[in-house]
Enzyme design. Structure first.
Site, PDB file in Angstrom:
ATOM      1  N   SER A 110     -24.449  50.895  33.909  1.00  0.00           N
ATOM      2  CA  SER A 110     -25.358  51.676  34.750  1.00  0.00           C
ATOM      3  C   SER A 110     -25.127  51.468  36.239  1.00  0.00           C
ATOM      4  O   SER A 110     -25.763  52.130  37.057  1.00  0.00           O
ATOM      5  CB  SER A 110     -26.805  51.306  34.416  1.00  0.00           C
ATOM      6  N   GLY A 152     -33.979  59.598  38.229  1.00  0.00           N
ATOM      7  CA  GLY A 152     -34.089  59.755  39.668  1.00  0.00           C
ATOM      8  C   GLY A 152     -34.771  61.028  40.117  1.00  0.00           C
ATOM      9  O   GLY A 152     -35.424  61.059  41.167  1.00  0.00           O
ATOM     10  N   ARG A 160     -24.022  65.405  41.626  1.00  0.00           N
ATOM     11  CA  ARG A 160     -25.460  65.100  41.561  1.00  0.00           C
ATOM     12  C   ARG A 160     -25.753  63.771  42.267  1.00  0.00           C
ATOM     13  O   ARG A 160     -25.060  62.782  42.094  1.00  0.00           O
ATOM     14  CB  ARG A 160     -25.894  65.025  40.097  1.00  0.00           C
ATOM     15  N   VAL A 161     -26.805  63.780  43.064  1.00  0.00           N
ATOM     16  CA  VAL A 161     -27.269  62.564  43.720  1.00  0.00           C
ATOM     17  C   VAL A 161     -28.647  62.233  43.165  1.00  0.00           C
ATOM     18  O   VAL A 161     -29.499  63.112  43.033  1.00  0.00           O
ATOM     19  CB  VAL A 161     -27.361  62.769  45.253  1.00  0.00           C
ATOM     20  N   GLY A 162     -28.859  60.981  42.834  1.00  0.00           N
ATOM     21  CA  GLY A 162     -30.161  60.561  42.315  1.00  0.00           C
ATOM     22  C   GLY A 162     -31.047  59.981  43.406  1.00  0.00           C
ATOM     23  O   GLY A 162     -30.829  60.198  44.599  1.00  0.00           O
ATOM     24  N   ASP A 163     -32.018  59.207  42.981  1.00  0.00           N
ATOM     25  CA  ASP A 163     -32.981  58.636  43.926  1.00  0.00           C
ATOM     26  C   ASP A 163     -32.466  57.396  44.657  1.00  0.00           C
ATOM     27  O   ASP A 163     -32.928  57.064  45.751  1.00  0.00           O
ATOM     28  CB  ASP A 163     -34.271  58.253  43.184  1.00  0.00           C
ATOM     29  N   THR A 196     -26.477  52.059  41.765  1.00  0.00           N
ATOM     30  CA  THR A 196     -26.414  52.681  40.443  1.00  0.00           C
ATOM     31  C   THR A 196     -25.170  53.544  40.278  1.00  0.00           C
ATOM     32  O   THR A 196     -24.585  54.000  41.273  1.00  0.00           O
ATOM     33  CB  THR A 196     -27.656  53.586  40.242  1.00  0.00           C
ATOM     34  N   THR A 231     -36.045  52.380  39.195  1.00  0.00           N
ATOM     35  CA  THR A 231     -34.967  52.687  38.266  1.00  0.00           C
ATOM     36  C   THR A 231     -35.479  53.776  37.328  1.00  0.00           C
ATOM     37  O   THR A 231     -36.683  54.021  37.258  1.00  0.00           O
ATOM     38  CB  THR A 231     -34.547  51.463  37.422  1.00  0.00           C
ATOM     39  N   GLY A 232     -34.562  54.403  36.619  1.00  0.00           N
ATOM     40  CA  GLY A 232     -34.977  55.452  35.697  1.00  0.00           C
ATOM     41  C   GLY A 232     -34.535  56.816  36.177  1.00  0.00           C
ATOM     42  O   GLY A 232     -33.594  56.941  36.966  1.00  0.00           O
ATOM     43  N   THR A 234     -30.134  51.345  36.645  1.00  0.00           N
ATOM     44  CA  THR A 234     -29.988  51.107  38.085  1.00  0.00           C
ATOM     45  C   THR A 234     -30.368  49.660  38.306  1.00  0.00           C
ATOM     46  O   THR A 234     -31.077  49.083  37.478  1.00  0.00           O
ATOM     47  CB  THR A 234     -30.992  51.993  38.868  1.00  0.00           C
TER      48      THR A 234
END
Ligand code: GLY
Length: 358
Positions: free
Chosen positions: A88, A264, A238-241, A228, A261-262, A210
């Protein structure tokens, strides 16, 4: 009043202490809550596995010898990032839909109110250190994609393949099980034939782990990192949080820090880490603040789809050394964190508010 006059007026008003009045009911953000007094150092991570524990042991040595929270969180994050068995984060992370590992990371230093982040960076094992370099060696906060990689290389980071054979194998199996109607997998006449053979047809689930590392040092300064490989099989780009300051990470030197985490997408819309730190500023404990964030997100989705429970985990700590952890929907691993203080290393068990993801 001309624009210039108005700017001058505001500057002078703030300098004269009239800023608080101009800002209405906001607390005075310039005064650290425990200004002038030392603190008991503490470091926490959202990871509870052996690598997370080892990361906290090594990062703790920095804090125990009077080192900076920023150095400690970087050390802890790097240990998790270079672990090839962690799918991850960093090296060994699962790739996107095209089989390319794209990493996101952020870093925030409460002492200097500075932040740095990278998104969709490829071929670098330790994106959190690149995020720190962005923070310390540019006047920017966020670099993405090819620009982030070029910056990293210019700073001396080694460009290398970070897709491990194991991660590639999992991705190949995911691709072969996407659809029975595409050309990936063995020849059609070998699929599902009686007597066995063919490829492994078990579906491969997506994964979004993450790691957050947050610390307070003996000087009372706070720092944090979130890093992450993001949601596995994500759409390229794609960009997460995690690299979004306020979403996957937030640090306030007068209050504490929080990380997520989780999934995003849920965290980005709610700026959950900023929300949690704000709740702590308002007097909530880290545990209460993490739970508040979960309730806030769940309530918002309830208005749209009563059955949807997102999958997230939040961790937080305040300058008094209190910690919090809350989780919902099976996201982000167990509702616990690993912490290291002068008393040693322990696992803190948080709360699971909406454990079943529907
Ligand atoms: N929380 C990591 C991600 O969604 O990318």
């Amino acid at each position: 009043m001309s624009t210039l006059d108005r700017r001058d007026f505001l500057r002078h008003s703030l300098a004269a202490g009239a800023g608080a009045a101009a800002l209405g009911r906001l607390p005075d953000l310039s005064v650290p809550r425990n200004a002038g007094r030392g603190a008991n150092p503490i470091i926490i991570t959202s990871h509870t596995n052996e690598t997370g524990q080892e990361a906290m042991r090594q990062a703790w040595e920095i804090l125990a010898s009077g080192g900076m929270a920023l150095d400690a969180v970087e050390k802890g994050a790097n240990i998790v990032e270079v672990d090839p068995n962690d799918h991850s984060v960093g090296y060994g992370g699962l790739p996107n839909a095209a089989g390319v590992v794209q990493l996101d990371a952020s870093c925030m230093d409460g002492k200097t109110y500075s932040a740095g982040s990278v998104a969709c960076i490829e071929n670098i094992k330790t994106p959190s250190s690149v995020a720190r370099a962005v923070m310390e060696h540019t006047d920017h906060v966020m670099l993405v994609g090819k620009g982030a990689l070029a910056f990293a290389v210019s700073m001396g980071f080694k460009e290398e393949n970070i897709l491990t054979p194991e991660a590639r194998e999992i991705w190949i199996r995911w691709r072969e099980n996407l659809s029975p109607n595409d050309a990936y997998g063995p020849p059609v006449y070998l699929r599902n034939r009686s007597g066995g053979g063919g490829s492994d047809r078990r579906p491969v689930e997506s994964h979004h782990g993450t790691v957050n590392v947050l610390a307070v040092d003996s000087n009372g300064d706070v720092a944090g990192i979130t890093t992450t490989s993001g949601l596995s099989w994500k759409v390229p780009g794609r960009v997460g949080d995690s690299p979004i300051i306020g979403a996957g990470l937030y640090v306030d030197n007068s209050v504490g820090a929080a990380g997520a985490t989780g999934r995003g997408e849920d965290v980005m819309k709610s700026l959950a880490s900023y929300f949690i730190v704000g709740r702590m500023r308002d007097g909530r404990t880290p545990q209460q603040a993490c739970e508040d964030a979960i309730e806030m997100i769940v309530q918002r989705y309830k208005a749209v789809n009563i059955d949807y429970v997102p999958g997230e985990k939040f961790v937080a700590l305040n300058k008094d050394g209190e910690v919090g952890c809350a989780y919902m929907g099976g996201g982000g691993g167990p509702p616990a964190l690993t912490m290291h203080t002068p008393g040693g290393q322990t696992q803190y068990k948080g709360t699971s508010l909406y454990p079943v993801r529907r």
